[in-house]
Design an enzyme around this catalytic site. Structure first.
Site, mmCIF file in Angstrom:
data_model
loop_
_atom_site.group_PDB
_atom_site.id
_atom_site.type_symbol
_atom_site.label_atom_id
_atom_site.label_comp_id
_atom_site.label_asym_id
_atom_site.label_seq_id
_atom_site.Cartn_x
_atom_site.Cartn_y
_atom_site.Cartn_z
ATOM 1 N N ASP A 1 -3.226 9.910 3.794
ATOM 2 C CA ASP A 1 -4.424 9.668 3.867
ATOM 3 C C ASP A 1 -5.180 10.655 4.678
ATOM 4 O OD1 ASP A 1 -6.784 8.335 4.095
ATOM 5 O OD2 ASP A 1 -5.994 6.626 5.237
ATOM 6 N N ARG B 1 -7.663 -0.788 0.719
ATOM 7 C CA ARG B 1 -8.082 -2.107 0.165
ATOM 8 C C ARG B 1 -8.305 -1.903 -1.149
ATOM 9 N NH1 ARG B 1 -12.387 -2.830 4.882
ATOM 10 N NH2 ARG B 1 -10.602 -1.595 6.238
ATOM 11 N N LYS C 1 -10.385 12.111 8.444
ATOM 12 C CA LYS C 1 -9.677 11.761 9.858
ATOM 13 C C LYS C 1 -9.636 13.272 10.575
ATOM 14 C CE LYS C 1 -6.775 7.896 8.227
ATOM 15 N NZ LYS C 1 -7.558 6.847 9.088
ATOM 16 N N GLU D 1 -9.688 3.306 1.911
ATOM 17 C CA GLU D 1 -9.059 3.332 0.587
ATOM 18 C C GLU D 1 -8.017 2.564 0.260
ATOM 19 O OE1 GLU D 1 -7.981 5.021 3.196
ATOM 20 O OE2 GLU D 1 -5.893 4.664 2.842
ATOM 21 N N LYS E 1 0.804 -1.071 0.022
ATOM 22 C CA LYS E 1 -0.062 0.140 -0.002
ATOM 23 C C LYS E 1 0.833 1.360 -0.184
ATOM 24 C CE LYS E 1 -3.492 2.381 2.875
ATOM 25 N NZ LYS E 1 -4.177 2.234 3.979
ATOM 26 N N ASP F 1 1.385 6.178 5.409
ATOM 27 C CA ASP F 1 0.477 5.237 4.816
ATOM 28 C C ASP F 1 1.069 4.532 3.745
ATOM 29 O OD1 ASP F 1 -1.829 4.199 5.406
ATOM 30 O OD2 ASP F 1 -3.245 5.138 4.474
HETATM 31 N N1 BES Z 1 -4.464 4.275 6.768
HETATM 32 C C1 BES Z 1 -5.298 3.911 7.341
HETATM 33 C C2 BES Z 1 -5.068 2.990 8.611
HETATM 34 C C3 BES Z 1 -4.093 3.569 9.694
HETATM 35 C C4 BES Z 1 -4.979 4.069 10.951
HETATM 36 C C5 BES Z 1 -2.918 3.055 9.546
HETATM 37 C C6 BES Z 1 -4.080 4.564 11.867
HETATM 38 C C7 BES Z 1 -2.112 3.812 10.748
HETATM 39 C C8 BES Z 1 -2.721 4.256 12.008
HETATM 40 C C9 BES Z 1 -6.694 3.338 6.538
HETATM 41 O O1 BES Z 1 -6.384 3.783 5.477
HETATM 42 C C10 BES Z 1 -8.059 3.736 7.466
HETATM 43 O O2 BES Z 1 -8.263 4.739 7.318
HETATM 44 N N2 BES Z 1 -8.671 2.553 7.880
HETATM 45 C C11 BES Z 1 -9.840 2.796 8.672
HETATM 46 C C12 BES Z 1 -10.634 1.539 8.654
HETATM 47 C C13 BES Z 1 -11.718 1.666 7.396
HETATM 48 C C14 BES Z 1 -12.525 0.338 7.452
HETATM 49 C C15 BES Z 1 -12.415 2.941 7.476
HETATM 50 C C16 BES Z 1 -9.600 2.901 10.140
HETATM 51 O O3 BES Z 1 -8.517 2.529 10.655
HETATM 52 O O4 BES Z 1 -10.312 3.285 10.874
HETATM 53 ZN ZN ZN Z 2 -4.869 4.560 4.472
HETATM 54 MN MN MN Z 3 -7.929 5.424 5.333
#
Ligand code: BES
Ligand code: ZN
Ligand code: MN
Length: 488
Positions: free
Chosen positions: A252, A333, A259, A331, A247, A270
């Site tokens: 992000d 996945r 976020k 995003e 990835k 990310d």
């Molecule tokens: N890049 C994030 C995941 C992440 C979060 C990595 C904190 C490192 C630290 C990923 O793209 C993301 O936003 N994932 C979501 C899950 C999704 C199902 C909405 C999350 O972690 O809430």
């Molecule tokens: Zn992400």
């Molecule tokens: Mn994300």
């Protein structure tokens, strides 16, 4: 006469203090001084607890200085990497610009010398110096080694440099490391090593139908890339043994599912999965591994903007499966789906491993200590767990079973990018749903997924690194490919 040469840069500085390693049982030092140092350590009652050190003045001759660093009595590889860290810590604490390490024969540590130097190089990396990815070596702390050990030092560099390069990339702020810059830097670093790098930009991505990657990238002015780095270690054999898919979100924001701090402030990390697979490819090339391996990195920036995709959208992925976007922050996945589908159709690899900072939720179970491992293949799980055990990158297997296919069911499309919420609503953002989503795009191929959201960045020191970007995955994947090549 020993002549000295530097691990980091610049030879010379013969006046630099000599390092001596001491455990509770023995002192590892040149024979001429070992007895005297032992006697002194006994006299002062030095407790040789790993992490302790002692500064001795006037021991070797009237002007010389000796720094004793405590080491453990057991000689596991990881221990010597950790000792390298203790050496760096001692030099930093003493404000020493350089020190001499006795020759490997004097230290009597055999092949572990390489692990020791690897540890020095890994722990010597300081994240605040990573802003320029071409200068990731720490120039503050020079270790001078005997000229006869240079080959071993070169081996240590082969292992540590790709990890530190990955860490420096992860450390780069997103305004400096855009997808295009990331792809160009990968190409510049890897091409001289005999790796073939291709970059697919927006036009090529439209042609191949990578609508998932394009949708994720559509909120940013920085165009996406699909970067391919091919290492053909057995060029006469047409097959591809492994595709490593990482990835590569250079930032992000979460898009309309925006976020908030403190998480958003960290989201330059990310692309750590992408950096890890590129680092692994670099290690394969540098040790001329007899395997054909490709790294595939979808690179994009997930920003907030009026253009492009929004929650509720349905997009057709490169594989042809339709995706219902229930959350624009899931995003990773989506870009992996296109990256994996492309890897499988173009390279027909025997095994696919993807590495991604996929879910924050994985950290509520595995914290920073383990990456989440998902695969239906028990043998592959065991191999990856064993490889990580050897390199000091721990992975923990989490469930991936057909009975949980319902987690990513969608009414509007073939698959939903958010999990089924369940009774408490917490299921939606879980790492299992993420793995389930990705599995849909693996076409039955032998595959494993590593969720490194918790392990890509450390808040505490470990046996491999200090706080900051860890380079998690680089050594593990290289080690796994090495082991797989030997059993194949
Ligand atoms: N890049 C994030 C995941 C992440 C979060 C990595 C904190 C490192 C630290 C990923 O793209 C993301 O936003 N994932 C979501 C899950 C999704 C199902 C909405 C999350 O972690 O809430
Ligand atoms: Zn992400
Ligand atoms: Mn994300």
């Amino acid at each position: 006469m020993t002549s000295w040469t530097s691990v980091n840069i610049e030879a010379g500085r013969a006046q630099a203090p000599l390092l001596v390693l001491a455990s509770a049982r023995r002192v590892r030092a040149p024979a001429a001084i070992a007895e005297r140092v032992s006697a002194t350590l006994r006299a002062v009652g030095f407790a040789a607890q790993p992490g302790c050190w002692l500064d001795l003045i006037g021991q070797e001759d009237i002007s010389a200085r000796i720094v004793v660093v405590a080491v453990a009595d057991d000689t596991a590889k990881g221990r010597w990497r950790e000792t390298g860290g203790h050496i760096v810590a001692a030099l930093r604490a003493l404000g020493l610009p350089a020190a001499r390490l006795p020759a490997a024969t004097d230290l009597d540590i055999g092949e572990h010398f390489t692990s020791l130097i690897e540890g020095v190089l890994l722990h010597g990396f300081s994240p605040d110096r990573g802003r320029n990815t071409r200068h990731f070596e720490d120039r503050d702390h020079l270790l001078l080694v005997a000229a006869e050990d240079l080959v071993l030092v070169e081996h240590a560099r082969q292992r540590a440099d790709p990890v530190n390069r990955a860490r420096a990339w992860v450390n780069q702020p997103a305004n400096l490391l855009t997808p295009a810059v990331f792809a160009d830097e990968a190409e510049a670093a890897l091409t001289p090593l005999g790796i073939t790098v291709h970059q697919l930009g927006p036009e090529a991505l439209s042609e191949i139908g990578a609508r998932g990657l394009l949708a994720v990238a559509s909120g940013s002015d920085n165009p996406p890339r699909l970067t391919l780095a091919e290492w053909r270690g057995t060029p006469d054999r047409p097959e591809w043994d492994v595709a490593l898919v990482g990835k590569g979100l250079t930032f992000d924001a979460g898009r309309l599912n925006l976020k908030v701090p403190p998480v958003i402030n960290m989201m330059k990390l990310d692309m750590a999965g992408g950096a890890a697979v590129l680092g692994a490819i670099e290690r394969l090339a540098r040790r001329k591994a007899a395997m054909n391996v490709v790294a595939v990195v979808p690179m994009a920036e997930n920003l907030i903007d009026g253009k492009g995709y929004r929650p509720g959208d349905v997009i057709t992925s490169l594989a042809g499966l339709t995706i219902e976007v229930l959350d624009t922050d899931a995003e990773g996945r989506i870009v992996l789906a296109d990256g994996i589908a492309y890897a499988i159709s173009r390279y027909l690899p025997a095994t696919v491993i993807d590495v991604a900072t996929l879910t924050g939720a994985v950290t509520s179970v595995l914290h920073e200590d383990f990456a989440g491992l998902f695969t239906a293949d028990d043998a592959l799980a065991d191999e990856l767990i064993r490889a990580g055990g050897e390199t000091g990158e721990a992975v923990w297997r989490l469930p991936l079973v057909p009975a949980q296919d319902y987690l990513v069911e969608s009414i509007a499309a073939d698959v939903a990018n958010l999990g089924t919420p369940g009774l408490f609503g917490l299921g939606a953002r879980g790492p299992v749903a993420g793995a389930k989503f990705i599995e849909k795009f693996t076409a039955g191929c032998r595959w494993a997924h590593l969720d490194i959201a918790g392990t890509a960045w450390a808040t505490r020191p470990s046996s491999r690194s200090g706080p900051g970007p860890t380079g998690f995955g680089v050594a593990l994947l290289d080690r796994w490919i090495d082991m797989a090549g030997k059993t194949a």
